[in-house]
Design an enzyme around this catalytic site. Sequence first.
Site, PDB file in Angstrom:
ATOM      1  N   HIS A 143      51.929 -18.131 -28.427  1.00 14.45           N
ATOM      2  CA  HIS A 143      52.057 -17.777 -27.212  1.00 14.45           C
ATOM      3  C   HIS A 143      52.399 -16.377 -26.740  1.00 14.45           C
ATOM      4  CE1 HIS A 143      53.791 -18.884 -22.895  1.00 14.45           C
ATOM      5  NE2 HIS A 143      54.441 -17.770 -23.103  1.00 14.45           N
ATOM      6  N   GLU A 144      53.331 -15.954 -27.431  1.00 18.22           N
ATOM      7  CA  GLU A 144      53.750 -14.266 -27.254  1.00 18.22           C
ATOM      8  C   GLU A 144      52.773 -13.404 -27.409  1.00 18.22           C
ATOM      9  OE1 GLU A 144      56.187 -13.963 -25.577  1.00 18.22           O
ATOM     10  OE2 GLU A 144      57.063 -16.014 -25.679  1.00 18.22           O
ATOM     11  N   HIS A 147      49.993 -13.030 -25.192  1.00 18.29           N
ATOM     12  CA  HIS A 147      50.223 -12.053 -23.948  1.00 18.29           C
ATOM     13  C   HIS A 147      49.843 -10.395 -24.193  1.00 18.29           C
ATOM     14  CE1 HIS A 147      52.886 -14.084 -21.315  1.00 18.29           C
ATOM     15  NE2 HIS A 147      53.475 -14.527 -22.291  1.00 18.29           N
TER      16      HIS A 147
HETATM   17 NI    NI Z   1      54.885 -16.293 -21.947  1.00 14.84          NI
END
Ligand code: NI
Length: 176
Positions: A143-144, A147
């Site tokens: 998830h990170e 980004h």
């Molecule tokens: Ni996020």
Amino acid sequence: MAIHDILKMGDARLLRIAEPVTAFDTPELHTLIADMRETMVAVNGAGLAAPQIGVNLQVVIFGSTRINPRYPDRPLVPETVLINPIITPLNDEKAQDWEGCLSVPGLRGMVPRWTHIHYQGQDEKGNRIERTVDGFHARVVQHECDHLIGKLYPMRVVDFTQFGYTEVLFPELGAG
Ligand code: NI
């Protein structure tokens, strides 16, 4: 240190490809990470990526020494600073689970992620990090690091019947 505003989905700065960090153990990098940590803690984040505070660098932080009230049933992930990360899935297996994001406040969605990954990168001093992880830890890292390539979790949702407001899906968690 300073708590920063977190950019919200719709802001074009969240869609950029982040630049690699080339200088380690600098005052600027230490300040960035201290600010990211303070910002993440202030809003009970499970992780935060530099682009979320408008800094277009390949820097993410995640993990905690205490259970996160936004994700109370999830296992602890070690506090980590991960710079210039590379993720390698170890097999084809994926699993779906709920995710939220500080840049998408008030919503949760079911997101498929690889279950077993290897990741590598560097910490703020330039020391090499290499880990093989699975489950929630693997999910948080994916998830990170998304980004850093301009991907927010709603772009990964495949079943939009499992995407909605946190306060409706998980009333016990409130609106966060
Ligand atoms: Ni996020």
